[in-house]
Design an enzyme around this catalytic site. Structure first.
Site, PDB file in Angstrom:
ATOM      1  N   SER A   1       0.847  -1.203   0.000  1.00 27.86           N
ATOM      2  CA  SER A   1       0.000   0.000   0.000  1.00 27.86           C
ATOM      3  C   SER A   1       0.874   1.242   0.000  1.00 27.86           C
ATOM      4  CB  SER A   1      -0.873   0.037   1.257  1.00 27.86           C
ATOM      5  OG  SER A   1      -0.102   0.488   2.363  1.00 27.86           O
ATOM      6  N   ASP A   2       0.357   2.326  -0.518  1.00 25.54           N
ATOM      7  CA  ASP A   2       1.029   3.601  -0.325  1.00 25.54           C
ATOM      8  C   ASP A   2       1.039   3.895   1.182  1.00 25.54           C
ATOM      9  OD1 ASP A   2       2.317   5.999  -0.713  1.00 25.54           O
ATOM     10  OD2 ASP A   2       1.033   6.639  -2.356  1.00 25.54           O
TER      11      ASP A   2
END
Ligand SMILES: *[C@@H]1O[C@H](CO)[C@@H](O)[C@H](O)[C@H]1NC(C)=O
Ligand SMILES: *[C@@H]1O[C@H](CO)[C@@H](O)[C@H](O)[C@H]1NC(C)=O
Length: 772
Positions: free
Chosen positions: A290-291
């Site tokens: 994920s960012d």
């Protein structure tokens, strides 16, 4: 202030640096499976002779649930009882090893790393072998820093989002607006970073931010709250194209999901996007991350789930394997306790992350005994690496305008040059964002100073240029010199992560400075623009006193040398714009939040990028001049191409589907064609030329007006000629995507454009024998 030429400054600098670095650094202790640790060294997960799948299974079988959960996040915890150290997954290497992200630190034996031009500049070279070569050099330096204990092996680069809107602050990080160009860049850079062997990764790259993420902060909408409404059509033929190429052609070891939502779902919780597309269709061999804090963001800011446990469950079930941020470490165990998620789901994520660590050799014991184990401080900032950074800057510089062939300047006629502007003597500005600490810099002023005497004036104290106080001194300098070089443009205070631009004009009073200096200048005035995004410089384009305009992007640590080499003709420029330069008034019709690529005249929407926008431009995609002239002749190209249809079909016969065949009904392996073009250099200097081949498909209301189907860069000596072959992959490049996201090939006349050459190719369906 006058400067004497600084001959050989960088050579001397390089030698000093080389001597400082050539002593061997401390090497890192094994991450796991230390041969000195009798407890673990014989466990199956440590056995190099077993296959990775079995080693991963063995290791997962030994971990407790709490241990597993602490491996779901970027600062993965140690498992001391199994001899496994903690690991920081977050390192970055967008255009050189970067210190963004806690995994990498400069200092000691590693004071800096080679800082290549920002990606938008390198993209302008249209040279795929350069992109791969840069990746190879960056991963040499990254491995060296890992061996020295100051960097990781998992790099969350490159950024391959489409540069959809000219205001985007992060457009500089990307390879531009065209999906084919971005896809080719992604695959080439990733191959360079990861090396040749899938099971012995040099470093693990990551294509980000998946998907339709290209807004940071505009008009009250930020990336944490942005719901990108994207049609299936735009997703398939624009936004996802570089990601697909990165996974399928580049075989990347990771993809990062983005902060934004796509059609109401956060990308990191969308199993269609993650599990079905990246894994199911594209067969990612690697992990999905994920960012940073994106899982927290979808719970806290987007309120996408009612409880934090639901957020943990939704993302892992959708296919997320690793979070950048603490959220999953905190909430996953409770999610399992409440039955929202099973331990098996967690195992599935760990299979993907642990396999990448094993492919990196992290479970193979002593790093110094492994492949790449020899790389150390003396392999960082080498003369050859720094030369490649210079070469990349030279290849990426774009000559936008050259009135009456004012450029190149001549050292005999232009003995004194006024160098003016807020970017005229900059260092860190030249490396853009997601950079590290450079090995050293040559500023534009220093670069010009190697050729001629310079008179330097800032003109504005910074790029914001709010005051005209220094304008008078700049005019005086221009009056005294034989030529004037204005180095203007932007920096990270104007365009950056979390900072989209409100407009496209030069900031503050820069335009006024340029016009006043051009008026005062005794000799030719050259405007050099340093920026990631495009700038509306119509005023300069139309001002007869401005002789030439160069765009240099953010040209990296050697930018000043490259700029001077182009100004004085030691380098003949060959870069081409990787994005459209729109006029300022384009923005009035295009909210940044509108993701539609296609024009919609009924609501006054002009469309985006050269593929769909038909209106006026300042400079078009693919524009870039040379000091010589090239003439194209078509040497060989088919007039008719048969499209092999594999299944029994009937040409679909509704108004929009007329005469199209689905790509999935076509034998793509045998559907390709070659176009041969002669390129003649008709001028008096050698030069490099990029052939851009565009195709216009038969008109459907949703097809692009043209699209790039291939490109090749060639060097041609003055008076010489070269034959260039460009291969066109029929299914990939001659297809269009319909409103339902289905790729189709239109039968009939496809028109190819190469410069001012046009050639028409007729596609005709032919039923292929069904082999049994
Ligand atoms: C295609 O549509 C036309 C007009 O509706 C019709 O006359 C024709 O029979 C159709 N052909 C096929 C193959 O279905
Ligand atoms: C492309 O880049 C490579 C690496 O710098 C270079 O060797 C090659 O000459 C370039 N190609 C052209 C046509 O300039």
């Amino acid at each position: 202030m006058a400067h004497k030429p600084l001959a050989n400054f960088s050579l001397v600098f390089t030698l000093i640096l080389f001597c400082v670095c050539s002593r061997t650094g401390e090497s890192r202790a094994p991450f796991a499976c230390d041969p000195r640790d009798g407890m673990t060294r014989n466990l199956p997960f440590c056995r190099v002779s077993l296959n990775i799948k079995d080693r991963v299974r063995d290791l997962i079988g030994r971990l407790t649930l709490p241990e597993k959960i602490r491996l779901l996040v970027n600062n993965a915890a140690a498992v001391p009882r199994l001899g496994i150290k903690g690991y920081e997954w977050w390192s970055e290497a967008l255009h050189g090893v970067s210190n963004v992200g806690p995994g990498t630190k400069f200092g000691g034996d590693f004071p800096g790393a080679t800082s290549f031009p920002q990606v938008i500049t390198t993209a302008a070279s249209f040279n795929a072998s350069l992109w791969e070569e840069i990746g190879r050099v960056v991963s040499d330096e990254a491995r060296a820093m890992y061996n020295g204990g100051v960097a990781g092996l998992t790099y969350w680069s490159p950024n391959v989002n489409i540069f959809r809107d000219p205001r985007w602050g992060r457009g500089q990080e990307t390879p531009g607006e065209d999906p084919v160009l971005a896809g080719k860049y992604a695959a080439s850079y990733v191959r360079g970073l990861q090396g040749k062997s899938a099971n012995q990764l040099k470093v693990a790259a990551c294509c980000k931010h998946y998907t339709a993420y290209d807004l940071d902060n505009w008009n009250g909408v930020d990336r944490y709250h942005f719901n990108a409404r994207v049609s299936k059509q735009d997703l398939t033929d624009t936004y996802n194209v570089p990601f697909k190429s990165c996974v399928v052609d580049g075989k990347v070891a990771s993809v990062m999901c983005s902060y934004n939502q796509v059609n109401g779902k956060p990308t990191c919780a969308d199993s269609d996007l993650l599990r079905n597309t990246i894994r199911g269709e594209w067969h990612l061999n690697g992990y999905i991350v994920s960012d940073c804090n994106a899982v927290g963001v979808l719970y806290d800011s987007q309120h996408y789930t009612d409880t934090p446990e639901d957020a943990a469950a939704a993302t892992i079930k959708a296919g997320l394997d690793l979070e950048c941020g603490p959220f999953l470490a905190v909430h996953t165990e409770e999610a399992i306790r409440r039955g929202k998620l099973s331990e098996n789901d967690v195992n599935g994520a760990l299979v993907n992350t642990l396999a990448v660590q094993m492919r990196l050799g992290m479970f193979d014991g002593e790093p110094s005994k492994q492949q790449f184990g020899n790389l150390g401080p003396r392999h960082v900032c080498t003369a050859a690496h720094q030369q490649l950074a210079l070469e990349a800057a030279r290849q990426g510089i774009v000559l936008l305008q050259n009135r009456g062939r004012s450029l190149p300047l001549s050292v005999s006629r232009h003995r004194t040059v006024a160098v003016i502007g807020p970017n005229s003597d900059v260092t860190v500005t030249m490396i853009g964002n997601y950079a590290g600490v450079a090995c050293g810099y040559t500023t534009p002023l220093q670069g010009v100073g190697r050729y001629v005497r310079t008179i330097h004036q800032q003109g504005c104290t910074d790029v914001a240029c709010n005051s005209n106080q220094l304008f008078g001194a700049a005019e005086t300098a221009a009056r005294q010199a034989d030529a004037t070089v204005l180095v203007m443009g932007l920096d990270q205070s104007i365009e950056a992560e979390f900072r989209d631009r409100p407009g496209l004009l030069l900031p503050g009073r820069q335009q006024e400075l340029v016009s006043r200096v051009a008026m005062a200048s005794r000799g030719p005035t050259v405007l050099v623009l340093m920026s990631g995004g495009p700038i509306d410089v119509s005023f300069a384009k139309n001002d007869p006193r401005i002789a030439a305009i160069l765009w240099v992007g953010y040209p990296g640590q050697a930018g000043g040398t490259a700029i001077a080499d182009v100004l004085f003709g030691t380098t003949n420029p060959g870069g081409k714009l990787p994005m459209t330069w729109y006029p300022q008034n384009y923005l009035a019709k295009v909210p940044m939040t509108d993701m539609a690529m296609r024009a919609n005249p009924s609501r006054g929407y002009p469309g985006r990028t050269y593929r769909f926008y038909n209106g006026p431009v300042v400079f078009p995609f693919g524009h870039g001049m040379s000091y010589t002239t090239f003439v194209h002749t078509l040497a060989q190209a088919p007039n008719v191409v048969l499209v092999p249809v594999t299944t029994l079909y009937k040409l679909e016969n509704s108004t929009t589907m007329k005469n199209t065949i689905r790509v999935t009904h076509t034998n793509c392996d045998t559907f390709s064609l070659g176009v041969h073009i002669d390129v003649e250099n008709t001028g008096v200097v050698d030069g490099t030329h990029t052939l851009l081949v565009f195709s216009t498909p038969p008109r459907e209301k949703w097809s692009p007006k043209k699209q790039l189907v291939g490109f090749k860069k060639v060097h041609v000596v003055a008076g010489g000629q070269q034959r260039v072959r460009i291969d066109i992959h029929g299914c990939k490049h001659l297809s269009v995507v319909d409103q339902f996201g289905i790729q189709r090939i239109s039968m009939g006349e496809h028109s190819l454009h190469i410069g001012d050459l046009k050639h028409s190719i007729s596609l005709q369906a032919t039923l292929e024998e069904i082999k049994t």
